[in-house]
Design a protein around this motif. Structure first.
Motif, PDB file in Angstrom:
ATOM      1  N   GLN A 193       6.935  -8.925   2.033  1.00  0.00           N
ATOM      2  CA  GLN A 193       5.881  -8.047   2.519  1.00  0.00           C
ATOM      3  C   GLN A 193       6.137  -6.601   2.132  1.00  0.00           C
ATOM      4  N   ASP A 202       7.894  -5.555  -0.418  1.00  0.00           N
ATOM      5  CA  ASP A 202       7.660  -5.435  -1.861  1.00  0.00           C
ATOM      6  C   ASP A 202       6.196  -5.095  -2.138  1.00  0.00           C
ATOM      7  N   HIS A 203       5.301  -5.737  -1.404  1.00  0.00           N
ATOM      8  CA  HIS A 203       3.866  -5.466  -1.557  1.00  0.00           C
ATOM      9  C   HIS A 203       3.530  -4.050  -1.094  1.00  0.00           C
ATOM     10  N   TYR A 204       4.047  -3.650   0.082  1.00  0.00           N
ATOM     11  CA  TYR A 204       3.779  -2.299   0.584  1.00  0.00           C
ATOM     12  C   TYR A 204       4.321  -1.240  -0.375  1.00  0.00           C
ATOM     13  N   GLU A 261       4.727  -1.380  -3.663  1.00  0.00           N
ATOM     14  CA  GLU A 261       3.936  -1.256  -4.878  1.00  0.00           C
ATOM     15  C   GLU A 261       2.545  -0.674  -4.604  1.00  0.00           C
ATOM     16  N   GLU A 262       1.934  -1.106  -3.515  1.00  0.00           N
ATOM     17  CA  GLU A 262       0.536  -0.742  -3.263  1.00  0.00           C
ATOM     18  C   GLU A 262       0.377   0.585  -2.517  1.00  0.00           C
ATOM     19  N   LEU A 263       1.299   0.921  -1.620  1.00  0.00           N
ATOM     20  CA  LEU A 263       1.114   2.077  -0.750  1.00  0.00           C
ATOM     21  C   LEU A 263       2.105   3.208  -1.002  1.00  0.00           C
ATOM     22  N   PRO A 313       2.623   4.951  -5.198  1.00  0.00           N
ATOM     23  CA  PRO A 313       1.699   5.995  -5.665  1.00  0.00           C
ATOM     24  C   PRO A 313       2.008   7.368  -5.088  1.00  0.00           C
ATOM     25  N   SER A 345      -1.535   3.748   7.553  1.00  0.00           N
ATOM     26  CA  SER A 345      -1.500   2.292   7.441  1.00  0.00           C
ATOM     27  C   SER A 345      -0.980   1.713   8.748  1.00  0.00           C
TER      28      SER A 345
END
Length: 274
Positions: free
Chosen positions: A89, A91-93, A95-97, A100, A144
């Motif tokens: 989870q 890893d997803h946060y 890359e996505e949040l 950037p 978030s």
């Protein structure tokens, strides 16, 4: 298990080209794992450490999940499964949040990033003339609620630190801190000065750097002691020169760089001054 394409190649040949299997695995744990090759299920008896069983399964390329492991200690089993889920989870946060925001800081020449995680319902309303006096304007804000709930658990914060270290980041700090959201009231101080009182909420934060170490000054710092009876440092210097007792007990400090660049005669005089 022996393929070169594995992310973490546990098995490597020795100098004779031989493979030593199950090195470092206890006989009790290895005996427990052997059931998998007969039934496809590992029945973990009491007394077997779940983390040790997990490491053994990773070594032997056995899926560690609820369909494979049966044990009495559900707390330890669910803890390992939660760590797996938290790793994926985050890893997803990341890359996505988070990434950037880090890229935006890097494009501004920054070498580190401090991110405060607010909920989707939070709002920040600062007084333009009287912002918070603690440097919060340099923090990056990430709205978030999902990431906020993720960081509520200290175990998830530990997993996040592990992920960030695996990705090469340094000086990692993850915790909970107070963050000002809006002003509550304005106090009038003597002399007409205004002081804004802010409302603080406890929210998670992430701080990390992508450099090997923080910038450090190469110069020697000196402590200047100012006399209460003097109004400037020039006067203090004149007073010291006129007081031979002060020179005896408090010799002038010499920068190490000045000592290296000074003539030999001057260096010898300083070295034998004591």
């Amino acid at each position: 298990m022996f393929g070169p394409g594995r992310e973490y190649n546990f098995t490597r040949p020795n100098e004779k080209g031989e493979y030593e299997i199950a090195e470092g695995i206890s006989a009790t744990v290895f005996r427990t794992v052997l059931d998998y090759y007969k039934t496809g299920i590992i029945n973990c008896p009491d007394g077997i450490s779940i983390p040790d069983l997990r490491d053994t399964c990773d070594y032997l390329c056995i899926n560690f999940d609820f369909n494979t492991i049966r044990c009495q200690d559900l707390s330890a089993l669910l803890h390992e499964l939660s760590n797996d889920g938290a790793h994926k989870q985050f890893d997803h946060y990341l890359e996505e949040l988070i990434l950037p925001i880090m890229v935006g800081c890097a494009k501004k020449g920054e070498r580190e990033c401090h991110i405060v995680v607010l909920t989707d319902e939070d709002s920040v309303d600062w007084d333009e003339d009287h912002p918070p006096p603690m440097g919060e304007e340099y923090s990056q804000i990430l709205y978030s609620s999902k990431l906020y709930r993720f960081f509520k658990y200290i175990e998830n914060r530990d997993v996040a630190k592990t992920v960030l270290k695996e990705r090469g980041l340094k000086n990692i700090r993850i915790g909970i801190e107070g963050y000002p959201t809006c002003k509550e009231k304005i106090k009038r101080r003597p002399g007409g000065r205004s002081e804004v009182i802010y409302n603080y909420v406890q929210r998670p934060f992430i701080q990390m750097s992508w450099e090997k170490e923080e910038g450090k000054s190469r110069h020697v710092d000196f402590q200047c002691v100012r006399s209460k009876s003097l109004t400037n440092l020039v006067g203090a210097g004149e007073d010291i020169l006129e007081d031979p007792e002060m020179l005896m007990h408090h010799p002038p400090q010499v920068d190490e760089l000045d000592r290296l660049n000074a003539p030999l005669v001057q260096m010898v005089s300083h070295d034998f001054q004591d």
